[in-house]
Design a protein around this motif. Structure first.
Motif, PDB file in Angstrom:
ATOM      1  N   LEU A 207       3.277  37.944  37.596  1.00 55.53           N
ATOM      2  CA  LEU A 207       3.892  36.674  37.520  1.00 55.53           C
ATOM      3  C   LEU A 207       3.245  35.520  38.217  1.00 55.53           C
ATOM      4  CD1 LEU A 207       7.535  38.058  38.913  1.00 55.53           C
ATOM      5  CD2 LEU A 207       6.652  37.877  36.467  1.00 55.53           C
TER       6      LEU A 207
ATOM      7  N   VAL B 278       4.764  31.844  39.400  1.00 56.01           N
ATOM      8  CA  VAL B 278       5.448  31.811  40.514  1.00 56.01           C
ATOM      9  C   VAL B 278       5.259  32.393  41.789  1.00 56.01           C
ATOM     10  CG1 VAL B 278       7.571  31.584  39.227  1.00 56.01           C
ATOM     11  CG2 VAL B 278       6.805  33.929  39.975  1.00 56.01           C
TER      12      VAL B 278
ATOM     13  N   GLN C 156      13.033  30.155  34.616  1.00 57.66           N
ATOM     14  CA  GLN C 156      11.728  30.593  35.265  1.00 57.66           C
ATOM     15  C   GLN C 156      10.772  29.081  35.102  1.00 57.66           C
ATOM     16  OE1 GLN C 156      10.214  34.198  33.261  1.00 57.66           O
ATOM     17  NE2 GLN C 156       8.765  34.389  34.819  1.00 57.66           N
TER      18      GLN C 156
ATOM     19  N   PHE D 125      11.372  29.506  40.668  1.00 57.33           N
ATOM     20  CA  PHE D 125      11.866  31.161  40.898  1.00 57.33           C
ATOM     21  C   PHE D 125      13.144  30.702  41.801  1.00 57.33           C
ATOM     22  CE2 PHE D 125      11.858  35.477  42.521  1.00 57.33           C
ATOM     23  CZ  PHE D 125      11.450  35.986  41.533  1.00 57.33           C
ATOM     24  N   ARG D 126      13.267  29.771  42.706  1.00 57.34           N
ATOM     25  CA  ARG D 126      14.499  29.681  43.468  1.00 57.34           C
ATOM     26  C   ARG D 126      15.821  29.448  42.568  1.00 57.34           C
ATOM     27  NH1 ARG D 126      15.249  31.879  48.395  1.00 57.34           N
ATOM     28  NH2 ARG D 126      15.867  30.402  49.953  1.00 57.34           N
TER      29      ARG D 126
ATOM     30  N   ILE E 105      16.412  30.924  39.861  1.00 52.75           N
ATOM     31  CA  ILE E 105      16.786  32.352  39.335  1.00 52.75           C
ATOM     32  C   ILE E 105      17.432  32.966  40.539  1.00 52.75           C
ATOM     33  CG2 ILE E 105      15.894  34.634  38.778  1.00 52.75           C
ATOM     34  CD1 ILE E 105      13.489  33.365  37.010  1.00 52.75           C
ATOM     35  N   GLU E 106      17.094  33.085  41.645  1.00 54.53           N
ATOM     36  CA  GLU E 106      17.630  33.613  42.841  1.00 54.53           C
ATOM     37  C   GLU E 106      18.974  33.008  43.030  1.00 54.53           C
ATOM     38  OE1 GLU E 106      13.317  34.463  45.216  1.00 54.53           O
ATOM     39  OE2 GLU E 106      14.722  33.144  45.894  1.00 54.53           O
TER      40      GLU E 106
ATOM     41  N   ILE F  57       8.036  40.356  43.476  1.00 60.57           N
ATOM     42  CA  ILE F  57       8.747  39.123  43.670  1.00 60.57           C
ATOM     43  C   ILE F  57       8.593  38.975  45.103  1.00 60.57           C
ATOM     44  CG2 ILE F  57      10.070  39.458  41.621  1.00 60.57           C
ATOM     45  CD1 ILE F  57      12.245  40.456  43.412  1.00 60.57           C
TER      46      ILE F  57
ATOM     47  N   THR G 274       6.312  35.997  46.078  1.00 61.95           N
ATOM     48  CA  THR G 274       6.583  34.566  45.516  1.00 61.95           C
ATOM     49  C   THR G 274       6.594  33.867  46.832  1.00 61.95           C
ATOM     50  OG1 THR G 274       8.895  35.141  45.645  1.00 61.95           O
ATOM     51  CG2 THR G 274       7.773  35.315  43.670  1.00 61.95           C
TER      52      THR G 274
ATOM     53  N   THR H  95      16.784  40.124  35.790  1.00 59.76           N
ATOM     54  CA  THR H  95      15.802  40.976  36.591  1.00 59.76           C
ATOM     55  C   THR H  95      15.090  42.070  35.627  1.00 59.76           C
ATOM     56  OG1 THR H  95      17.795  42.751  37.060  1.00 59.76           O
ATOM     57  CG2 THR H  95      16.997  40.790  38.688  1.00 59.76           C
TER      58      THR H  95
ATOM     59  N   LEU I 201      11.924  40.022  34.039  1.00 60.67           N
ATOM     60  CA  LEU I 201      10.825  39.950  35.132  1.00 60.67           C
ATOM     61  C   LEU I 201      10.115  41.243  35.318  1.00 60.67           C
ATOM     62  CD1 LEU I 201      12.725  37.703  37.914  1.00 60.67           C
ATOM     63  CD2 LEU I 201      10.963  37.123  36.373  1.00 60.67           C
TER      64      LEU I 201
END
Length: 449
Positions: A25, A28, A172, A176-177, A179-180, A247, A250, A338, A341
């Motif tokens: 990845l 990120v 994406q 990345f934040r 997505i979280e 991850i 990241t 998820t 990823l």
């Protein structure tokens, strides 16, 4: 960082056959800064996120089928399996985070750097099968939710879910934040829905607490063992071990020994809290099934659609069925994010093949959509429950091929250096790995002989 620290860090990577290579990845990698100073809460907040992406896999639609069947058929007895599986998950995910932070490798890269090429290819194929099985559960779960909420045919729902790659790509690209945050929002929706469901179902709390105590019946009853192994496969998911080890990277944490040890502690706390929430969701599904179906004699309920239809008359309100379907849709969409990823991490890590994310996602979806369409077309929509449970048993059978390398690597002082897992953790991890392998061998023997 002084000279002795540098030499100890360098020695930690000396046990690998090959060099580390580029990170997984890369778009990120180290993209989110962790404050070097500040309060515990501020640092915890900076690390919070990866654990929740991992927790998504522990509450995906595959879990629903296993938990519903377990509660409807065996009352609260299998709550102990959910709890034990969750404790195993917390232990193994902490090792996954440790590996990623300490070595700068995700689990797939670590396997490629340690094993010969034929072994790496074999592990990659097994992992791809596990991801396809998980994706199959996500597709069917989302399609069922669309059918329940909007009346869409199941095949149409299966095809609609194939375009969710666009959502993943959009998020994406934004960081990345994003997505979280979306994942945590979906988890909040699921928790609220099941909080209301439990209030409406009024379970017997004494019987619920007794269900968390393991009994010998689980191993002695083949049908119960099959469901229990499906729960194990649905809870401790092999691709999550690869996902988590990537991850956690990241975060842009301090690369000194003290900085990495601190990062390991915060990452472990993050995943432990998130997986405790997943325990609540899985237990809630089984408790709902036991209190609504087992107690009323509907022990044959294993299909999500049947559960949806029965909740309204049994609990006395239409909101029960709607909330159930909304939570299912949130669960399916969360798992989609998820799964994308994890697929990218596994392909890049094992084979060093770097495809565009939308191509990678399309390949994974096609592998999962084809069997779903075939089974639904031949056996009808009533076959989805068994297909979901079967997909989770496949995950359980593949689990050892991810767990043993993970435990081996994090127990190796040459590979891990000062970040090797504590002795008591290593002992527990080997016991867990042995138990998972033994249960799967027992399942295979019972199935064929």
């Amino acid at each position: 960082m002084n000279a002795s620290e540098e030499s100890r860090l360098a020695a930690a990577g000396s046990g690998w056959r090959k060099g580390g290579g580029p990170p997984s990845l890369p778009e990120v990698h180290k993209s989110m800064k962790v404050p070097l100073k500040g309060s515990f809460f501020r640092k915890m907040l900076a690390f919070a996120g990866p654990g929740y992406l991992v927790a998504v896999g522990y509450m995906d639609p595959g879990n629903w089928a296993s938990d519903l069947a377990g509660g409807a058929m065996f009352n609260y007895s299998l709550l102990s399996v959910i709890m034990i599986s969750n404790l195993m998950a917390i232990l193994l995910q902490s090792l996954s985070a440790r590996l990623g932070i300490a070595t700068g490798r995700d689990l797939a890269q670590a396997c490629r750097d340690h094993y010969s090429k034929p072994v790496s290819i074999g592990l990659w194929i097994l992992c791809e099968l596990a991801i396809a099985a998980c994706d199959l559960a996500e597709i069917i779960g989302s399609a069922i939710a669309l059918q329940l909420l909007f009346g869409l045919p199941l095949l149409a729902g299966v095809l609609i879910t194939s375009v969710d790659v666009l959502l993943v790509l959009l998020l994406q690209n934004k960081g990345f934040r994003h997505i979280e945050i979306l994942v945590i929002s979906f988890i909040a929706v699921i928790i609220m829905c099941f909080g209301v469901e439990l209030f409406l179902s009024k379970p017997e709390m004494g019987a619920v607490m007794a269900g968390f105590v393991p009994t010998a019946d689980i191993v002695q009853n083949p049908e119960m063992l099959y469901i229990a192994l499906a729960m194990l496969g649905a809870t401790v998911m092999p691709h999550n071990l690869y996902l988590h080890s990537s991850i956690v990277q990241t975060r842009r944490y301090d690369e000194s020994i003290a900085g990495k040890k601190s990062a390991i502690r915060f990452a472990t706390a993050d995943s432990t809290v998130a997986l405790t929430i997943a325990l609540f969701v899985n237990a809630a599904i089984l408790i709902l099934a036991a209190s609504a179906f087992y107690s009323t004699g509907h022990t044959e309920v294993a299909e999500i659609q049947d559960a949806y239809q029965l909740l309204t008359p049994l609990l006395g309100t239409g909101a029960a069925s709607v909330l159930f379907a909304v939570a299912l849709l949130a669960s399916g969409q969360n798992s989609t994010l998820t799964g994308t990823l994890a697929g990218q991490i596994v392909m890049e890590g094992f084979m060093n093949i770097r495809l565009k994310p939308w191509i990678r996602r399309l390949i994974t979806r096609l592998i999962a959509i084809v069997p779903a369409v075939i089974v639904i077309g031949i056996y009808g929509e009533g076959s989805t429950g068994q297909l979901l449970i079967f997909s989770q048993v496949i995950l359980s059978l593949q689990l050892s091929f991810a767990v043993f390398p993970l435990v081996k690597f994090t127990s190796d002082p040459v590979k891990m250096g000062p970040f090797i897992a504590p002795r008591w953790v290593r002992i527990l991890a080997w016991i867990v790995a042995a138990v998972i392998a033994a249960l799967n061998i027992y399942l295979l023997y019972g199935t064929f002989f």
